[in-house]
Design a protein around this motif. Structure first.
Motif, PDB file in Angstrom:
ATOM      1  N   GLU A 160       0.557   8.604  -6.529  1.00 19.54           N
ATOM      2  CA  GLU A 160       0.571  10.035  -6.233  1.00 19.54           C
ATOM      3  C   GLU A 160       1.606  10.757  -7.095  1.00 19.54           C
ATOM      4  O   GLU A 160       1.377  11.896  -7.528  1.00 19.54           O
ATOM      5  N   ALA A 198      -6.698   0.999  -4.475  1.00 22.10           N
ATOM      6  CA  ALA A 198      -6.160  -0.119  -3.686  1.00 22.10           C
ATOM      7  C   ALA A 198      -7.272  -1.110  -3.334  1.00 22.10           C
ATOM      8  O   ALA A 198      -7.029  -2.330  -3.285  1.00 22.10           O
ATOM      9  N   ARG A 258       0.830  -1.211   0.000  1.00 26.11           N
ATOM     10  CA  ARG A 258       0.000   0.000   0.000  1.00 26.11           C
ATOM     11  C   ARG A 258       0.861   1.256   0.000  1.00 26.11           C
ATOM     12  O   ARG A 258       0.541   2.250  -0.666  1.00 26.11           O
ATOM     13  N   LYS A 259       1.948   1.237   0.749  1.00 20.46           N
ATOM     14  CA  LYS A 259       2.847   2.397   0.812  1.00 20.46           C
ATOM     15  C   LYS A 259       3.465   2.666  -0.560  1.00 20.46           C
ATOM     16  O   LYS A 259       3.459   3.801  -1.051  1.00 20.46           O
ATOM     17  N   SER A 286       0.830   3.844  -3.027  1.00 24.64           N
ATOM     18  CA  SER A 286       0.452   5.233  -2.779  1.00 24.64           C
ATOM     19  C   SER A 286       1.492   6.200  -3.329  1.00 24.64           C
ATOM     20  O   SER A 286       1.159   7.174  -4.018  1.00 24.64           O
ATOM     21  N   GLU A 287       2.755   5.929  -3.054  1.00 24.66           N
ATOM     22  CA  GLU A 287       3.819   6.817  -3.528  1.00 24.66           C
ATOM     23  C   GLU A 287       3.871   6.858  -5.046  1.00 24.66           C
ATOM     24  O   GLU A 287       4.062   7.925  -5.644  1.00 24.66           O
ATOM     25  N   VAL A 326      -6.053   6.913  -4.235  1.00 30.39           N
ATOM     26  CA  VAL A 326      -5.213   5.731  -4.011  1.00 30.39           C
ATOM     27  C   VAL A 326      -5.967   4.687  -3.196  1.00 30.39           C
ATOM     28  O   VAL A 326      -5.894   3.481  -3.483  1.00 30.39           O
ATOM     29  N   ALA A 327      -6.697   5.123  -2.170  1.00 29.10           N
ATOM     30  CA  ALA A 327      -7.435   4.182  -1.321  1.00 29.10           C
ATOM     31  C   ALA A 327      -8.481   3.416  -2.122  1.00 29.10           C
ATOM     32  O   ALA A 327      -8.666   2.201  -1.946  1.00 29.10           O
ATOM     33  N   ARG A 352      -3.243  16.866  -1.702  1.00 24.93           N
ATOM     34  CA  ARG A 352      -2.768  15.597  -1.144  1.00 24.93           C
ATOM     35  C   ARG A 352      -3.918  14.735  -0.637  1.00 24.93           C
ATOM     36  O   ARG A 352      -3.917  13.512  -0.815  1.00 24.93           O
ATOM     37  N   MET A 411      -5.592  12.997  -3.510  1.00 25.52           N
ATOM     38  CA  MET A 411      -4.753  11.907  -4.017  1.00 25.52           C
ATOM     39  C   MET A 411      -4.871  10.674  -3.126  1.00 25.52           C
ATOM     40  O   MET A 411      -4.963   9.544  -3.618  1.00 25.52           O
ATOM     41  N   SER A 412      -4.857  10.897  -1.821  1.00 25.78           N
ATOM     42  CA  SER A 412      -4.970   9.774  -0.888  1.00 25.78           C
ATOM     43  C   SER A 412      -6.299   9.052  -1.059  1.00 25.78           C
ATOM     44  O   SER A 412      -6.371   7.816  -0.981  1.00 25.78           O
ATOM     45  N   SER A 413      -7.369   9.813  -1.305  1.00 26.43           N
ATOM     46  CA  SER A 413      -8.679   9.205  -1.520  1.00 26.43           C
ATOM     47  C   SER A 413      -8.682   8.359  -2.788  1.00 26.43           C
ATOM     48  O   SER A 413      -9.235   7.250  -2.819  1.00 26.43           O
TER      49      SER A 413
END
Length: 242
Positions: free
Chosen positions: A112, A147, A104-105, A108-109, A143-144, A136, A139-141
């Motif tokens: 993003e 995923a 996940r890390k 995400s990187e 990626v989640a 940011r 972007m996190s939303s």
């Protein structure tokens, strides 16, 4: 490939990814209009829709390609692959493979970094959208949600039949899919799976060669011992005869 229209369901993975990104872009612009005192109803999403008519398919392909470096299931699908049922989960949940924190890390990187292009000056072209188009949090939303799809694809990956024999519960659908010779004949292997299978075959060959060498040494040792014992017995018989 245009993103799915609001209110309709996404059919393919590519449509889902495009729609998720478009939704976040629209949400940012609506919040920007609200902060500026403009009515949210005055927000015109047409420019963004026109933008995604041009870049939607390519963006979904690029995101899947980036994700495939960290999530093997992503390399087994294309933007045209049907979207899995995100509200369905395996019947047997024990020992089900899922995304690790490390995956996940890295996912995400990578994603993003790819989406950062929306925040560059002139990223929206002539579509009258002010940067940053994707903060940011947006972007996190994104990626989640991506995923979540990749994790469901990981759930659905066929499992080898051997390890399941030692489990307390067996997923019958997975077992039938893996063991059915007709399905096995039409099931296509990805390049990564072929490379992994080749490496396993090489390791097996190497192990068999080691076992064969050990057996040869043991047979030579046994033969040498038998020869020495035979020579000693012959010598004793010679002494008795004399």
């Amino acid at each position: 490939m245009s993103p799915a229209v609001a209110g309709s369901q996404c059919v393919t993975i590519g449509e889902y990814i495009s729609t998720v990104v478009l939704k976040e872009l629209c949400a940012v612009q609506m919040l920007t209009h609200k902060a500026e005192g403009s009515a949210i109803g005055m927000f015109d999403s047409t420019p963004l829709l026109q933008l995604f008519d041009q870049i939607g398919a390519g963006l979904a392909h690029d995101i899947l390609e980036v994700a495939s470096g960290w999530v093997p299931a992503a390399s087994e699908v294309t933007p045209e692959t049907l979207l899995p049922d995100l509200d369905q989960f395996p019947i047997v949940t024990q020992d089900v493979e899922s995304l690790t924190v490390q995956q996940r890390k890295l996912l995400s990187e990578s994603v993003e970094l790819l989406l950062e292009c929306f925040n560059e000056p002139g990223a929206a072209g002539d579509y009258c959208c002010e940067p940053p188009l994707l903060p940011r949090l947006s972007m996190s939303s994104i990626v989640a949600q991506i995923a979540d799809v990749l994790e469901h694809l990981t759930y659905l990956r066929p499992r080898a039949p051997g390890p399941q024999l030692y489990e307390a519960d067996i997923d019958l659908s997975t077992w039938e899919r893996v063991c059915d010779p007709e399905q096995a004949a039409v099931r296509q292997s990805t390049k990564a799976e072929l490379v992994d299978e080749l490496q396993q075959c090489r390791q097996r060959i190497f192990q068999l060669e080691k076992d064969l060498a050990k057996q040869a040494i043991a047979m030579e040792t046994e033969a040498a011992c038998a020869k020495r014992e035979h020579e000693r017995t012959a010598a004793r018989l010679m002494e008795v005869n004399q």
